[in-house]
Every structure is written in C-alpha cells, then in structure tokens.
Design an enzyme around this catalytic site. Structure first.
Site, mmCIF file in Angstrom:
data_model
loop_
_atom_site.group_PDB
_atom_site.id
_atom_site.type_symbol
_atom_site.label_atom_id
_atom_site.label_comp_id
_atom_site.label_asym_id
_atom_site.label_seq_id
_atom_site.Cartn_x
_atom_site.Cartn_y
_atom_site.Cartn_z
ATOM 1 N N HIS A 6 0.829 -1.206 0.000
ATOM 2 C CA HIS A 6 0.000 0.000 0.000
ATOM 3 C C HIS A 6 0.865 1.258 0.000
ATOM 4 O O HIS A 6 0.674 2.170 -0.806
ATOM 5 C CB HIS A 6 -0.925 -0.035 1.227
ATOM 6 C CG HIS A 6 -1.839 1.149 1.314
ATOM 7 N ND1 HIS A 6 -1.518 2.270 2.045
ATOM 8 C CD2 HIS A 6 -3.039 1.388 0.734
ATOM 9 C CE1 HIS A 6 -2.509 3.148 1.925
ATOM 10 N NE2 HIS A 6 -3.441 2.640 1.137
ATOM 11 N N CYS A 44 -2.440 -1.071 -16.714
ATOM 12 C CA CYS A 44 -2.522 0.016 -15.741
ATOM 13 C C CYS A 44 -1.891 -0.370 -14.414
ATOM 14 O O CYS A 44 -1.961 0.369 -13.461
ATOM 15 C CB CYS A 44 -3.971 0.433 -15.532
ATOM 16 S SG CYS A 44 -4.953 -0.820 -14.706
#
Ligand code: ADP
Ligand code: MG
Ligand code: MG
Length: 884
Positions: A458, A834
């Site tokens: 993250h 992406c």
C-alpha cells in the site's frame, strides 16, 4: 606500407593495427578495434598489433598457446622494428613495447598493462644513446620490472613500494623524481633481485618477456576477479580477450613531454568543451594513479599550444566519425602528439541528455539515435531530487519504492503527520506498514518509510501515485508507535527528530541530507517530443484526483488510464462509507450513499474537466470492504475489556460479518458490486451525471467506466446492464444522454483466458498486472514481495521480480492471449496496462511487442514511459527516419 595497401589478413592470430576496423570488436577487443580505427583514420597511433581473441580462445581450450602464434608474433614484431628503426633487446637502439589487455567489453579485474617491456640493464646504454638521459633509462627499467613482476609474476605491489620509499627516504628527497640517476639504477637492480626472490627472475630475453606477458593476459581471463565481474555484468565466459602489443612512446622524456586523458565534451555536464587532465613529464598511469596532481586540460594550451590545437582537431574528428563522446588517452613525446586510446565515454545523466540533443543540433546524429543514448534510469535520476552525496552510514535501507529524496521530522502516525504539516513542519511518515486509514497522513508527508511490505505494498503504490519518495520493507527498522520512537539496532530516534530518505536508492539517513533538485530542462523536453513522434504505444497516467490529472497532463499523458475511486471513500467521508456498509436497512444504506454520491459527483466534475477531453478510465470500487472498517482486533480487545457500548458492539458484529480469511481473494471488485449493487449504482450515477453536466456545458468529456476483478462474462453482462440502466436514469433526470465507453479490468487468469468472450461486452481491456501476477503465480504480493522475492532471486529460482517487470513467459503470455482473442471478437478493442508495470521500461517493451494500445503509469513516471515506449519501437521496428 600504407593502410590501403596492407595485406588482407595473412595471419590468423595476429593482426596489425593497420588491418583492423572498429567493427571487429569480437576479434580485436574494444581497445584493439579502436586503435585500429584511429590508425585507419590517419591519427598518430604508435605502431602495434593485436593478438586476437581467437588466439585467447585457442589458449583457453588447449591450455597452451597455438603453435602458429610464436611465428606470427615474430613476423609482426619485425614490422614494428622496421617501422621504428629499433629492435627489441638491441643494445644500441632498443625498442620498448607496451603490452595491453583488451576484451570486447571493458573488464576491470583482468591483467593490467605492462609498459616499457624490453627495458633491462643490458639495454640501458642503448636507451641513453637514444635519449641522452640516464635517469630516464633507469626509470624505464624500474617501471618495467615492477609491472612485469606484479602483473606477470604475481609479486605483491607493496614490496616494490617499500623499496621505493626506502630509497627516497635514504636520499632525503621529496619523491622518486628527485632521485639521482645512480640511486635509480640501484633501485631498478633492487627490483630485479626482489622479483627473483619472490617470484621468478625476469627473463633476460625480451622476446621471452613478451611471450610470458601475452600468456599472462590470456590466463587472467579466468582469474577470479574477472570471472566475478563477468558474472555480475552478464558477459559470456567464452569471449576471451585480445592483447595489444605497441611501440612505447614516452611522456616522461622531459619538459617537452607530457601525458593525459581527455573527453571530447564534459562528461559531467555535457557542455561541448573538451575536458580532462594532463601532466608534464609523466608516463601513463601517473595521471590517474600517481602522487602528482594533474592539471586541467584547458591549461595544456599554455605549455603545448600547437599540440593542444592538434588534439582538439582529433577529438572533433573522432566525434564526427563515431558520433559519440570520445574518451581518449594521449601522450606528447618530445613535442610530438600520440593518440594511445579512444573509447565511448561514460557520462552523467544530465550529460547524456545534453550530448544527445546537442549532437542532433550539430547534425552528428538523428533524433532516433539521440533517443537510444539516454537510458530510462538516467531519466529517472533527472526527474527527482536525490542525495547530493552518497551517505557514509545510512540508518537503514529497504525497497526503493518511489523515487525522489526528502528530509523531515519523524512522525509515526498519520494524525501527527497532518498536525505537524499544518503547523508548517516537513514530516516523514514512518510506519510498520500503511493502510487506507493513513492516506491523509501520507498526503501530508514529504516521504514515507515502512518496516514491512514490498514494492507493491500500500505504502509503495500510494507514494508513487502521490509522487512522494518512499523506502519500504526496511527489515531492521522497528517502529514503536506507542512509545513514539523508531529503532535500528542500538540507534533510537524520537518523533520530531530529522531523517532523510532517498527513494531511488532505498536509503534512510539520520539528519538532513543536502539534496540536488531537478531542474526543468528544455533539452529533455525536446528529447521527449522526439520520443512522442516515434512511439506507437499511447501513454496514459494513473490519477485519482483533479490535481493528479493535471500533473499527468502536464507530464504528457494522452489520457487517464486509471482513476482509483477508493480515494473518494476515505478521509472525512469514511463515516458515510461505514454507515453504508453497516446499514441494516435499504433506506439507511440509500441515505448514506446519496450523501456520498453528491460529493463524488463534484470530484468527477473537477477530475474530468482537468483531463480536457482526454479519455478518463474510472474504476469502480475495488478493495475488500474491511479496508474501510475499523480494525477487528482492536474492537475485540475492547470487547474483552468490556469497553464497548451498544453502538460499538453492533459495529463489532458487523465488522466480524465482513471479515475474511483471505481478503485479496474475497468479496472485492465486481463481487462487492454484486453484493452491494446500490454502491456501484451510486458511483456510476455520480460519474455519468458529472459527465452529463460537462457535456451540457459544452465540454464533453470522454468517460470510460471500468469494473475490476471480473472473471466471467456473466459478471460483465451484469455490469453492462447496470451502467446502461443508470445512464437511462441520468438522462431522465438531466435531459442529456451521457456518452461513455465500457471497460473491464483483466486481472484474473480466467478473464485473460476468456478474453474472446469478454470482448463482446466492452470497448476496452485494462490489464491489472499486479493482481494478474499475484494470481498467476499464486504469490500474495503484500507478503511475498518483501520476504520471499529477494531470497528467490538470490537462489535463482526466480529470474526477476515479477511484480517489478512483467513476467514475459507467463503473465505476459496471458495478456497476449486475452488481447489477441479480444481483438478477434472486437477489432476496435482498446487494450492497456494500468498496473505498476505500466511505468517499467522492460514491461513497456513487452506491451509494445504484444501490440497493446497504451500503458498507464503514475504521473512521475510518464517521461520514462514516453522514452521507453519510443526505445521499444526503435528496437523492434524499422522506424522511418524523422527529421528534427
Ligand atoms: P587501461 O585500460 O587500464 O587504461 P591501457 O592499456 O590503456 O590500460 O594502458 C595503461 C596506461 O599505459 C595508460 O595510461 C596508457 O596511456 C599507457 N600506455 C599504454 N600503451 C602505451 C604506449 N604504447 N606508450 C605509452 N604509454 C602507453
Ligand atoms: Mg587505457
Ligand atoms: Mg487489481
């Protein structure tokens, strides 16, 4: 004999400098090929010949030099003797030689050069006769014996140094250059004795010296340092090295002599001004390794104006011929300039850009060549701040997760990051790991450091998106949030103390490091504009906010390839999200969602406007619901202590109901949408009504609605129906029919394998290569990348980190299958990557090869993606020459 009449190649193992060309690096090695090329160009190169890599390979295979070699060397030597009018070992007019190793690729760790071969006490009278200088003659013997002893016979260099220092001390002079000639003679003879004592006697016959020196070069190919270097650089072990044997020229013949090294342009800045070092009355290595301080090249004009002008002429000639930065060695012998070496010069990132663009302006190269001369790594260095110097003792190191460098005070909670930033401080957020809860703190920080997690954790993903530096997974770092301190071994730092981090190098340092800031560079912009002309892949940016979109557009994005909507559910909106997730009635859910929807619609209006008509791909909510809920363990602990009121007790039950053993494989992506259609409907309504609003205002955006984590065409059909029905609602309310495209992420192997079916439902595929890699390998990216991948790389069970560079054989194969099958169904299908791989040059090359429409990456990496896409096009296709 002139260069043009030289015989083709009569010899097998030996080639005169007059016979070779630069293109023959395989056979002649880099140094030999370039010496031959300079000879061909008519530059003053001392005559010489190259013993070829063929001879070395024969030696390595048989354990002995090939039979023909001795005769070929003897014949070539005779040529040198004829050209120079001197003879090796001759007592009247002795010839001295240099013996230089030179493989195809420059390779430290191989045998060094032996200079002055043939300088022995017996030839001293001849050397004195030629030069009139007894000091020089004995110095040549001393230098030769030391180099031969060290390099060929393996005598430790320190033993010669000891004797030299003793002689200098005994004579009471500052250094060996002031030793009287008789002392130098004694020293040279001492070196001979030492060599005999520690190795074997230096043979009296210089032909024997030459034979041994050539063999020593061959042998050094398999020395342990050379092998280790090859392994590291991926240089094949079977190339072998060449040996260059050359007439010596002397830069140490007195005040009219000198030696130096030079670059045709400044290798640090790229400025088109020759750059280098030189020393008067010195030989070879004295410039790089000696005790005297060399002079800057510019001052050569003061003492040797004519030679300096001549040298500049040769550098211009070499540049014009090779169209490259030339790195050369030269020597002036009694007023005559000699060229001893040229090669392509190494340069800094800034110089790489400047030289490439300047050379296009000077019509030396075309834009395509300029593009090939700057590496994505160099570009990376130029785009971000970095440490001005290498830190001596970093506090800790970890994964280089997001480039750039920053200094600030330590904070260990997101809340304190926000507080201190508001108070005007620069902060660095240091956490064990980060979660969506920390987002505001991350936005507030100048940089982040974590002790756990890898390059797709993250913290890493968010930092890259924000364009902030990050170092993640610093294994020896302990973050004690309770105590407000961080520890590495015995070092303890408190919140409020200053640290610095370099996210390109993966380093964390105590205190404030001086930084080099990137500067806008007009030449770099031009280089990138050439890249845009050459590349076939479109380049999009990943951006979650209007500001990010603006950054991406400024950095050259042709579209926004990924808007992660998670962002719109965090911060001040978290309570509404929780209310919606935990709602026990449809009404309660609808209330919470409609408040959210209004806010999200505002977000989308700003975001779509910032894209100025470029396509914007908006991904519906992807993460598992627990990421938006309070921590289960904390609630359970509070419950066990009896601290929960009724409301929080209900919260605990709801959180327990949402808790999953394996959230990454759980209720997320389209599955979350199917479980909670109202959530997705609200998102789509916010997006399409924003689009309708802009369209009505005369600024129609190009919107693509994208659904994550699809595996089946049933899921896609469900999604398509949902979007169409919401579009109808929006039209009914606004009176404007929203225009939109439909897209799906392809990030499960099943989706990839059924691309031919899925393409029936949508206009675009976007490969989510992080999840696709995780699911293809069955590797949890959060746990595995920091802990397992480094070990697997060391053990060679993984060839490269698949989360960094797209796995060509497996994951890329799935992408290829899905894209091909999808296009077979729908020839206009848009395809893109992406994931994090969208900004990785090697992965971009794969995307180009597969023929995808675009790659999408964080705004900070866009220039790199533009360059890498152009380089992929240039490498894989014949791109027609464009003019600048
Ligand atoms: P390296 O690859 O370490 O530079 P070189 O073979 O280029 O090794 O030689 C080492 C040093 O010896 C250099 O300074 C070079 O200029 C010098 N040198 C090599 N050949 C000659 C020669 N023929 N005459 C004079 N100096 C030489
Ligand atoms: Mg050299
Ligand atoms: Mg994903």
């Amino acid at each position: 004999m002139s260069a043009t009449t030289a015989p083709a190649t009569a010899h097998r193992y030996v080639r005169s400098f007059r016979e070779g060309r630069a293109s023959e690096r395989d056979l002649l090695g880099g140094k030999g090929a370039n010496l031959a090329e300079m000879t061909y160009l008519g530059l003053p190169v001392p005559p010489g010949f190259t013993v070829t890599t063929d001879a070395c390979r024969a030696y390595l295979a048989a354990g002995d030099v090939p039979d023909e070699l001795a005769a070929e060397v003897a014949a070539s030597l005779a040529d040198l003797e004829e050209a120079s009018g001197r003879r090796l070992g001759d007592t009247d007019a002795p010839l001295l030689l240099s013996v230089r190793s030179g493989a195809k690729f420059s390779m430290p760790g191989m045998m060094d050069t032996v200079l002055d071969l043939g300088a022995m006490p017996a030839t001293v009278p001849g050397l004195i006769a030629l030069t009139g200088d007894p000091w020089f003659a004995w110095d040549a013997v001393r230098r030769f014996v030391e180099m031969f002893g060290r390099v060929v016979l393996g005598v430790p260099a320190e033993r010669y140094d000891e004797q030299l220092h003793a002689a200098v001390a005994a004579a009471g002079v500052p250094d060996e250059r002031s030793l009287p000639a008789p002392d130098l003679e004694a020293l040279a003879r001492g070196f001979l004795d030492l060599t005999a004592e520690l190795g074997t006697p230096v043979p009296d016959d210089p032909h024997e010296q030459l034979r041994l020196a050539i063999e020593a070069v061959f042998r050094s190919w398999n020395g342990s340092r050379a092998k280790a270097y090859r392994a590291m650089e991926g240089i094949p072990d079977d190339l072998g090295t060449a040996v260059n044997v050359q007439v010596m020229v002397f830069g140490n013949l007195g005040e009219r002599s000198a030696t130096g090294v030079a670059f045709s342009r400044d290798p640090a800045t790229g400025e088109p001004v020759p750059y280098g070092d030189w020393l008067q009355n010195a030989q070879g290595e004295d410039v790089v390794a000696g005790t005297r301080r060399p002079e800057p090249l510019a001052s050569l004009d003061d003492t040797f104006p004519q030679q300096a002008e001549e040298l500049r002429g040769y550098m211009r000639q070499l540049e014009a011929h090779s169209t490259e930065l030339a790195d050369i060695e030269f020597t002036i012998e009694d007023g005559k300039l000699w060229m001893l070496q040229t090669r392509v010069g190494k340069r800094s990132a800034a110089a790489a850009v400047r030289i490439a663009v300047d050379m296009v302006d000077e019509a030396l190269i075309g834009p395509e060549q300029a593009l090939a001369r700057v590496t994505p790594d160099q570009l990376e260095q130029l785009l971000h701040p970095r440490f001005a110097e290498q830190p001596d003792t970093p506090l800790t190191s970890g994964g280089a997760a997001s480039p750039g460098a920053a200094s600030g005070v330590i904070v260990v909670t997101a809340a304190e990051a926000v507080r201190r930033t508001e108070a005007g401080e620069d902060v660095i957020l240091v956490r064990p790991e980060t979660s969506p809860d920390d987002l505001e703190g991350m936005v507030a920080s100048k940089g982040m450091v974590t002790s756990r997690g890898g390059l797709v954790s993250h913290a890493a993903v968010v930092a890259r998106g924000l364009g902030r530096p990050a170092v993640v997974g610093c294994g020896d770092l302990e973050v004690d949030v309770e105590a407000g301190e961080i520890r590495v071994g015995d070092t303890v730092l408190r919140v409020g103390e200053t640290i610095s981090l370099d996210g390109s190098a993966g380093l964390v340092v105590v205190g404030e490091m001086p930084l080099i800031e990137p500067e806008p560079d007009e030449r770099l912009e031009r280089l990138l504009s050439w890249a845009d002309l050459v590349r076939r892949l479109h380049v999009h940016g990943n951006a979650d906010t209007a500001e990010d979109v603006a950054r991406a557009v400024a950095a050259g994005a042709q579209g926004i390839g990924l808007v992660r909507t998670e962002h719109q559910f965090l911060g001040a909106r978290l309570p509404l999200v929780r209310a919606a997730l935990l709602a026990d009635s449809d009404e309660a859910e609808a209330d919470a969602l409609s408040a959210l929807e209004a806010q999200q619609r505002e977000d989308f209006v700003a975001l779509l406007a910032a894209a100025q008509g470029r396509p914007v791909t908006v991904r519906l909510l992807d993460p598992p619901a627990h990421e938006f809920l309070p921590d289960l363990t904390e609630l359970r602990v509070a419950a066990a202590r009896g601290e929960l009121d009724d409301d929080r007790q209900r919260l605990l039950e709801a959180v327990e109901a949402h808790s999953e053993h394996d959230p990454m494989l759980g209720i997320r992506g389209v599955r979350l949408g199917i479980m909670r259609p109202a959530l997705y409907r609200a998102q789509v309504r916010a997006l399409l009504s924003a689009s309708a609003e802009l369209t009505a205002a005369g600024d129609p955006p190009l919107v693509e609605v994208m659904v994550p984590l699809v595996s089946t065409s049933g899921e896609l059909r469900w999604f398509v129906e949902l979007v169409h029905s919401v579009a109808d609602e929006v039209e009914a309310v606004t009176g404007t029919a929203p225009v939109y495209r439909l897209a799906t992420m392809i990030e499960t192997p099943r989706a990839a394998l059924t691309g031919g079916f899925l393409a029936n439902f949508v206009d675009a595929f976007s490969f989510g290569t992080n999840d696709l890699t995780q699911l293809t390998f069955g590797l949890s990216r959060d746990d595995v990348q920091a802990r397992f991948v480094p070990v697997a790389l060391a053990e060679h069970t993984l060839a490269s980190d698949p989360f960094r560079t797209l796995d060509a054989a497996g994951v890329a194969r799935l992408v290829e299958i899905a894209a091909a099958d999808g296009r077979a169904t729908n020839p206009d299908l848009i395809t893109g990557i992406c994931g994090e791989h969208g900004g990785d040059p090697a992965s971009i090359a794969i995307a180009h090869r597969i023929g995808l429409t675009h790659v999408s990456c964080s705004p900070a990496r866009l220039p790199i993606a533009r360059l890498a896409a152009a380089q992929a096009a240039l490498e894989m296709e014949d791109v027609p020459a464009a003019s600048s």
